[in-house]
Design a protein around this motif. Structure first.
Motif, PDB file in Angstrom:
ATOM      1  N   MET A 184       0.835  -1.204   0.000  1.00  0.00           N
ATOM      2  CA  MET A 184       0.000   0.000   0.000  1.00  0.00           C
ATOM      3  C   MET A 184       0.866   1.249   0.000  1.00  0.00           C
ATOM      4  O   MET A 184       0.530   2.244  -0.646  1.00  0.00           O
ATOM      5  CB  MET A 184      -0.961  -0.016   1.186  1.00  0.00           C
ATOM      6  N   ALA A 185       2.003   1.217   0.699  1.00  0.00           N
ATOM      7  CA  ALA A 185       2.936   2.352   0.657  1.00  0.00           C
ATOM      8  C   ALA A 185       3.490   2.501  -0.746  1.00  0.00           C
ATOM      9  O   ALA A 185       3.593   3.618  -1.272  1.00  0.00           O
ATOM     10  CB  ALA A 185       4.068   2.149   1.667  1.00  0.00           C
ATOM     11  N   THR A 186       3.859   1.395  -1.368  1.00  0.00           N
ATOM     12  CA  THR A 186       4.377   1.436  -2.738  1.00  0.00           C
ATOM     13  C   THR A 186       3.359   2.074  -3.667  1.00  0.00           C
ATOM     14  O   THR A 186       3.699   2.919  -4.498  1.00  0.00           O
ATOM     15  CB  THR A 186       4.716   0.009  -3.218  1.00  0.00           C
ATOM     16  N   PHE A 187       2.094   1.700  -3.512  1.00  0.00           N
ATOM     17  CA  PHE A 187       1.038   2.253  -4.358  1.00  0.00           C
ATOM     18  C   PHE A 187       0.862   3.748  -4.144  1.00  0.00           C
ATOM     19  O   PHE A 187       0.913   4.529  -5.092  1.00  0.00           O
ATOM     20  CB  PHE A 187      -0.288   1.537  -4.120  1.00  0.00           C
ATOM     21  N   VAL A 188       0.645   4.180  -2.910  1.00  0.00           N
ATOM     22  CA  VAL A 188       0.338   5.598  -2.683  1.00  0.00           C
ATOM     23  C   VAL A 188       1.537   6.495  -2.957  1.00  0.00           C
ATOM     24  O   VAL A 188       1.357   7.660  -3.300  1.00  0.00           O
ATOM     25  CB  VAL A 188      -0.257   5.880  -1.286  1.00  0.00           C
ATOM     26  N   GLU A 189       2.737   5.979  -2.838  1.00  0.00           N
ATOM     27  CA  GLU A 189       3.910   6.780  -3.165  1.00  0.00           C
ATOM     28  C   GLU A 189       4.133   6.894  -4.676  1.00  0.00           C
ATOM     29  O   GLU A 189       4.817   7.797  -5.133  1.00  0.00           O
ATOM     30  CB  GLU A 189       5.158   6.194  -2.501  1.00  0.00           C
ATOM     31  N   ALA A 190       3.524   6.003  -5.452  1.00  0.00           N
ATOM     32  CA  ALA A 190       3.713   5.996  -6.897  1.00  0.00           C
ATOM     33  C   ALA A 190       2.757   6.924  -7.637  1.00  0.00           C
ATOM     34  O   ALA A 190       2.935   7.168  -8.824  1.00  0.00           O
ATOM     35  CB  ALA A 190       3.557   4.573  -7.431  1.00  0.00           C
ATOM     36  N   VAL A 191       1.743   7.432  -6.947  1.00  0.00           N
ATOM     37  CA  VAL A 191       0.780   8.322  -7.591  1.00  0.00           C
ATOM     38  C   VAL A 191       0.787   9.674  -6.893  1.00  0.00           C
ATOM     39  O   VAL A 191       1.153   9.777  -5.726  1.00  0.00           O
ATOM     40  CB  VAL A 191      -0.646   7.711  -7.579  1.00  0.00           C
ATOM     41  N   ASN A 192       0.402  10.699  -7.604  1.00  0.00           N
ATOM     42  CA  ASN A 192       0.349  12.043  -7.015  1.00  0.00           C
ATOM     43  C   ASN A 192      -0.968  12.201  -6.273  1.00  0.00           C
ATOM     44  O   ASN A 192      -2.026  12.318  -6.881  1.00  0.00           O
ATOM     45  CB  ASN A 192       0.486  13.100  -8.102  1.00  0.00           C
ATOM     46  N   LEU A 193      -0.906  12.216  -4.953  1.00  0.00           N
ATOM     47  CA  LEU A 193      -2.095  12.348  -4.126  1.00  0.00           C
ATOM     48  C   LEU A 193      -2.220  13.724  -3.482  1.00  0.00           C
ATOM     49  O   LEU A 193      -3.069  13.923  -2.618  1.00  0.00           O
ATOM     50  CB  LEU A 193      -2.090  11.273  -3.033  1.00  0.00           C
ATOM     51  N   THR A 194      -1.421  14.663  -3.900  1.00  0.00           N
ATOM     52  CA  THR A 194      -1.445  15.991  -3.301  1.00  0.00           C
ATOM     53  C   THR A 194      -2.849  16.584  -3.343  1.00  0.00           C
ATOM     54  O   THR A 194      -3.441  16.737  -4.406  1.00  0.00           O
ATOM     55  CB  THR A 194      -0.460  16.929  -4.021  1.00  0.00           C
ATOM     56  N   ASP A 218      -1.640   6.746  10.931  1.00  0.00           N
ATOM     57  CA  ASP A 218      -0.218   7.086  11.013  1.00  0.00           C
ATOM     58  C   ASP A 218       0.545   6.558   9.804  1.00  0.00           C
ATOM     59  O   ASP A 218       1.431   7.230   9.273  1.00  0.00           O
ATOM     60  CB  ASP A 218       0.410   6.529  12.290  1.00  0.00           C
ATOM     61  N   PHE A 219       0.219   5.356   9.380  1.00  0.00           N
ATOM     62  CA  PHE A 219       0.881   4.742   8.225  1.00  0.00           C
ATOM     63  C   PHE A 219       0.780   5.659   7.012  1.00  0.00           C
ATOM     64  O   PHE A 219       1.782   5.989   6.383  1.00  0.00           O
ATOM     65  CB  PHE A 219       0.239   3.382   7.940  1.00  0.00           C
ATOM     66  N   TYR A 220      -0.440   6.087   6.673  1.00  0.00           N
ATOM     67  CA  TYR A 220      -0.627   6.945   5.498  1.00  0.00           C
ATOM     68  C   TYR A 220      -0.100   8.355   5.730  1.00  0.00           C
ATOM     69  O   TYR A 220       0.477   8.955   4.825  1.00  0.00           O
ATOM     70  CB  TYR A 220      -2.092   6.953   5.059  1.00  0.00           C
ATOM     71  N   ARG A 221      -0.279   8.889   6.921  1.00  0.00           N
ATOM     72  CA  ARG A 221       0.204  10.237   7.224  1.00  0.00           C
ATOM     73  C   ARG A 221       1.736  10.298   7.123  1.00  0.00           C
ATOM     74  O   ARG A 221       2.296  11.239   6.572  1.00  0.00           O
ATOM     75  CB  ARG A 221      -0.256  10.655   8.615  1.00  0.00           C
ATOM     76  N   ASP A 222       2.417   9.267   7.632  1.00  0.00           N
ATOM     77  CA  ASP A 222       3.878   9.250   7.632  1.00  0.00           C
ATOM     78  C   ASP A 222       4.489   9.126   6.238  1.00  0.00           C
ATOM     79  O   ASP A 222       5.680   9.392   6.058  1.00  0.00           O
ATOM     80  CB  ASP A 222       4.405   8.117   8.519  1.00  0.00           C
ATOM     81  N   LEU A 223       3.701   8.758   5.248  1.00  0.00           N
ATOM     82  CA  LEU A 223       4.218   8.661   3.890  1.00  0.00           C
ATOM     83  C   LEU A 223       4.394  10.028   3.235  1.00  0.00           C
ATOM     84  O   LEU A 223       5.037  10.146   2.197  1.00  0.00           O
ATOM     85  CB  LEU A 223       3.307   7.780   3.022  1.00  0.00           C
ATOM     86  N   ASN A 224       3.821  11.075   3.836  1.00  0.00           N
ATOM     87  CA  ASN A 224       3.972  12.449   3.350  1.00  0.00           C
ATOM     88  C   ASN A 224       3.648  12.589   1.863  1.00  0.00           C
ATOM     89  O   ASN A 224       4.407  13.181   1.106  1.00  0.00           O
ATOM     90  CB  ASN A 224       5.383  12.970   3.636  1.00  0.00           C
ATOM     91  N   THR A 225       2.508  12.061   1.470  1.00  0.00           N
ATOM     92  CA  THR A 225       2.108  12.134   0.064  1.00  0.00           C
ATOM     93  C   THR A 225       1.395  13.428  -0.283  1.00  0.00           C
ATOM     94  O   THR A 225       1.157  13.698  -1.453  1.00  0.00           O
ATOM     95  CB  THR A 225       1.166  10.973  -0.287  1.00  0.00           C
TER      96      THR A 225
END
Length: 95
Positions: free
Chosen positions: A16-26, A46-53
Motif C-alpha cells: 500500500m505504501a508502494t502504491f500511494v507513493e507511486a501516484v500524485n495524491l497531493t 499514522d501509516f498513510y500520514r507518515d508517507l507524506n504524500t
C-alpha cells in the motif's frame, strides 16, 4: 479516493505504501478502509500520514474480517458520513 486493504501487524501491508507513493495524491482526499482480526484501524492513519504524500487523510473504516458479510449498514453509514453517497439515492457522488 477509497484505499482499502487488510491489516498486517496492525498496519496496512507495505504494498500500500508502494502504491500511494507511486501516484500524485497531493490534495486528494483519501478514505482508508481495512479488514482486521484484532486491531481495529490499528496504525492505519499514522501509516498513510507518515508517507507524506500530500493527501488529505479522512476518517477510516475498520471491519473485523469475520463480520464483513454483515457490515453493509456500517459501510453505508461510513460512506454517508464521508459525503461519498447521498442518503436519498444511495448512489455515489461523482464530482
Amino acid at each position: 479516493m477509497l484505499v482499502g486493504s487488510s491489516l498486517w501487524n496492525v498496519q496496512p501491508p507495505m504494498i500500500m505504501a508502494t502504491f500511494v507513493e507511486a501516484v500524485n495524491l497531493t490534495g486528494i482526499p483519501i478514505h482508508p478502509f481495512v479488514t482486521y482480526a484484532v486491531s481495529g484501524l490499528g496504525s492505519t492513519a499514522d501509516f498513510y500520514r507518515d508517507l507524506n504524500t500530500g493527501a488529505d487523510l479522512r476518517d477510516g473504516l475498520a471491519i473485523r474480517g469475520e463480520e464483513v458479510r454483515d457490515a453493509g449498514a456500517d459501510v453505508d453509514q461510513w460512506l454517508l458520513a464521508a459525503g461519498l453517497v447521498e442518503r436519498q439515492t444511495s448512489r455515489p457522488i461523482l464530482n
